[in-house]
Design a protein around this motif. Structure first.
Motif, mmCIF file in Angstrom:
data_model
loop_
_atom_site.group_PDB
_atom_site.id
_atom_site.type_symbol
_atom_site.label_atom_id
_atom_site.label_comp_id
_atom_site.label_asym_id
_atom_site.label_seq_id
_atom_site.Cartn_x
_atom_site.Cartn_y
_atom_site.Cartn_z
ATOM 1 N N ALA A 1 0.850 -1.199 0.000
ATOM 2 C CA ALA A 1 0.000 0.000 0.000
ATOM 3 C C ALA A 1 0.880 1.241 0.000
ATOM 4 O O ALA A 1 1.701 1.432 0.903
ATOM 5 N N GLY A 2 0.727 2.067 -1.012
ATOM 6 C CA GLY A 2 1.459 3.322 -1.071
ATOM 7 C C GLY A 2 0.868 4.339 -0.118
ATOM 8 O O GLY A 2 -0.347 4.389 0.096
ATOM 9 N N VAL A 3 1.725 5.146 0.472
ATOM 10 C CA VAL A 3 1.308 6.171 1.434
ATOM 11 C C VAL A 3 1.558 7.540 0.803
ATOM 12 O O VAL A 3 2.721 7.910 0.607
ATOM 13 N N VAL B 1 3.328 -4.630 9.980
ATOM 14 C CA VAL B 1 3.669 -3.832 8.806
ATOM 15 C C VAL B 1 5.139 -4.036 8.464
ATOM 16 O O VAL B 1 5.977 -4.221 9.363
ATOM 17 N N ARG B 2 5.439 -3.995 7.182
ATOM 18 C CA ARG B 2 6.846 -3.877 6.760
ATOM 19 C C ARG B 2 6.946 -2.617 5.904
ATOM 20 O O ARG B 2 6.303 -2.499 4.862
ATOM 21 N N VAL B 3 7.743 -1.679 6.377
ATOM 22 C CA VAL B 3 7.922 -0.409 5.685
ATOM 23 C C VAL B 3 8.934 -0.612 4.560
ATOM 24 O O VAL B 3 9.955 -1.280 4.745
ATOM 25 N N THR B 4 8.663 -0.038 3.389
ATOM 26 C CA THR B 4 9.586 -0.153 2.263
ATOM 27 C C THR B 4 10.365 1.154 2.095
ATOM 28 O O THR B 4 9.942 2.203 2.589
ATOM 29 N N PRO B 5 11.478 1.117 1.351
ATOM 30 C CA PRO B 5 12.219 2.360 1.096
ATOM 31 C C PRO B 5 11.509 3.292 0.110
ATOM 32 O O PRO B 5 12.040 4.357 -0.215
ATOM 33 N N TRP B 6 10.322 2.860 -0.375
ATOM 34 C CA TRP B 6 9.598 3.668 -1.367
ATOM 35 C C TRP B 6 8.313 4.260 -0.778
ATOM 36 O O TRP B 6 7.339 4.480 -1.469
ATOM 37 N N ARG B 7 8.367 4.492 0.524
ATOM 38 C CA ARG B 7 7.273 5.140 1.251
ATOM 39 C C ARG B 7 5.943 4.415 1.035
ATOM 40 O O ARG B 7 4.913 5.012 0.733
ATOM 41 N N SER B 8 6.020 3.119 1.184
ATOM 42 C CA SER B 8 4.846 2.270 1.158
ATOM 43 C C SER B 8 4.963 1.271 2.291
ATOM 44 O O SER B 8 6.008 1.183 2.951
ATOM 45 N N VAL B 9 3.892 0.521 2.527
ATOM 46 C CA VAL B 9 3.897 -0.483 3.585
ATOM 47 C C VAL B 9 3.375 -1.800 3.030
ATOM 48 O O VAL B 9 2.503 -1.826 2.160
ATOM 49 N N VAL B 10 3.924 -2.897 3.530
ATOM 50 C CA VAL B 10 3.479 -4.235 3.170
ATOM 51 C C VAL B 10 2.632 -4.756 4.324
ATOM 52 O O VAL B 10 3.107 -4.808 5.472
ATOM 53 N N VAL B 11 1.386 -5.105 4.031
ATOM 54 C CA VAL B 11 0.446 -5.545 5.073
ATOM 55 C C VAL B 11 -0.262 -6.813 4.598
ATOM 56 O O VAL B 11 -0.267 -7.120 3.405
ATOM 57 N N PRO B 12 -0.881 -7.569 5.518
ATOM 58 C CA PRO B 12 -1.591 -8.788 5.106
ATOM 59 C C PRO B 12 -2.755 -8.481 4.168
ATOM 60 O O PRO B 12 -3.393 -7.426 4.265
ATOM 61 N N VAL B 13 -3.017 -9.411 3.252
ATOM 62 C CA VAL B 13 -4.188 -9.292 2.379
ATOM 63 C C VAL B 13 -5.441 -9.159 3.241
ATOM 64 O O VAL B 13 -5.578 -9.814 4.273
ATOM 65 N N GLY B 14 -6.350 -8.296 2.835
ATOM 66 C CA GLY B 14 -7.589 -8.078 3.573
ATOM 67 C C GLY B 14 -7.530 -6.926 4.552
ATOM 68 O O GLY B 14 -8.545 -6.561 5.144
ATOM 69 N N THR B 15 -6.334 -6.318 4.730
ATOM 70 C CA THR B 15 -6.203 -5.177 5.632
ATOM 71 C C THR B 15 -6.907 -3.954 5.047
ATOM 72 O O THR B 15 -6.813 -3.689 3.846
ATOM 73 N N ASP B 16 -7.621 -3.238 5.892
ATOM 74 C CA ASP B 16 -8.237 -1.981 5.473
ATOM 75 C C ASP B 16 -7.147 -0.928 5.352
ATOM 76 O O ASP B 16 -6.536 -0.536 6.336
ATOM 77 N N VAL B 17 -6.889 -0.485 4.125
ATOM 78 C CA VAL B 17 -5.831 0.490 3.883
ATOM 79 C C VAL B 17 -6.431 1.808 3.384
ATOM 80 O O VAL B 17 -5.844 2.504 2.553
ATOM 81 N N GLY B 18 -7.574 2.164 3.922
ATOM 82 C CA GLY B 18 -8.186 3.431 3.554
ATOM 83 C C GLY B 18 -7.225 4.588 3.713
ATOM 84 O O GLY B 18 -6.480 4.665 4.688
ATOM 85 N N GLY B 19 -7.219 5.491 2.724
ATOM 86 C CA GLY B 19 -6.293 6.618 2.765
ATOM 87 C C GLY B 19 -4.970 6.326 2.102
ATOM 88 O O GLY B 19 -4.156 7.229 1.898
#
Length: 335
Positions: free
Chosen positions: A226-228, A243-261
């Protein structure tokens, strides 16, 4: 090329914060970018109760809190320590380890982190010291990098092949410390790469290319990237989610997570767009960069773009990117 530095680097930490125009700025190192659900909630709570309500993601997959009142860093440090996010107060500014966010490498990251923190003299490495783990991040200009048994130095395959990667990183870090003088990065030390390569047994013939392989937003197996937007993570989001934060200002989260915003498609107009803090957070900025970007992102555009509030161009990502640099009378476009 040798570069003389007339002052120590001023990279903020979680204990020694930077005093910005909008309050204290704390940078929490997250080696490998991995945060447990509990750690995420500790950071979210700290941002909401001590900071401005947002967590900022950096290009080294670390997390920043802004808007801290004077003295709030003491409470922040206590919370981080209790959550396992501050295992070494002495080494916390040098715990910069970026890893391929979709690879199974966190155990190796943790071993490297613990080994560096176990050497007292390495606490005085510059705050810009960087270790990379994995081929996809080997081009992020790390001082020391691991790609399998290959040792990268100053972002380039040194030709050295190692049996014990953790010990090799520690040895290379010790040697960099001895050689660096006033330099902040290994690439700034004349002959530094050659001297470390020779000390570690010399180079072979094979060379791997340095790569930067950004992870695109969207589902990948059992996870979602999910990009932030602008790396500003609203602290109300992702409660109780690892969460796993990436160097590209995104986060890796489990499938099905609400990533609103957040966004989960490379077609999003926010994909590939980054910016510095700008006004009012930074006193040196010549513009309210984030507001300007928000207006611009609604217009037709393509490709990666980074917006900066002054000529320092803070936060510029690696690789090819169009830059917009504030001049006080608009923006200069740099391609």
């Amino acid at each position: 090329m040798s570069t003389d530095r007339d002052r120590p680097d001023a990279c903020p930490g979680a204990v020694e914060v930077h005093r910005a125009a909008d309050g204290g700025l704390a940078r929490v190192r997250v080696p490998g970018g991995t945060l447990s659900a509990r750690q995420v909630d500790v950071l979210r709570g700290a941002a909401a109760e001590l900071g401005d309500g947002f967590l900022e993601l950096t290009s080294r997959a670390n997390v920043q809190l802004r808007g801290l009142a004077d003295g709030a860093e003491l409470e922040l440090a206590a919370r981080l320590r209790e959550a396992g996010l501050l295992p070494s107060a002495t080494h916390e500014r040098v715990r910069n380890i970026v890893a391929d966010p979709l690879a199974d490498n966190q155990a190796l990251v943790d071993e490297v982190d613990a080994a560096l923190c176990a050497v007292p003299e390495l606490a005085d490495l510059p705050g810009r010291f960087l270790v990379t783990v994995g081929h996809g991040v080997s081009g992020l200009a790390g001082d020391i990098g691991l790609v399998g048994d290959a040792l990268f130095l100053a972002g380039v395959d040194s030709g050295v092949r190692v049996d014990d990667p953790v010990a090799a990183v520690v040895t290379a870090a010790r040697l960099f410390r001895e050689l660096r003088g006033p330099a902040w990065r290994l690439s700034e030390v004349d002959g530094g790469v050659g001297k470390i390569t020779e000390a570690l047994g010399g180079a072979g013939e094979e060379r791997l290319p340095a790569l930067v392989t950004p992870v695109a937003p969207g589902p990948v197996g059992s996870v979602v990237v999910a990009g932030v937007p602008l790396g500003r993570w609203d602290a109300r989001l992702l409660a109780g989610v690892p969460v796993r934060v990436t160097p590209w200002r995104s986060v890796v989260v489990p499938v099905g997570t609400d990533v609103g915003g957040m966004f989960t498609s490379a077609d999003s107009p926010w994909h590939g767009v980054s910016a510095c803090a700008g006004r009012p957070g930074c006193a040196k900025s010549l513009s309210d960069v984030r507001a300007d970007v928000t207006r611009w992102v609604g217009t037709p555009h393509a490709g990666r773009a980074h917006w900066s509030g002054c000529a320092r161009r803070c936060g510029r990502p690696a690789g090819d990117v169009v830059e917009f640099v504030a001049t006080g009378d608009g923006y200069e476009e740099i391609r």
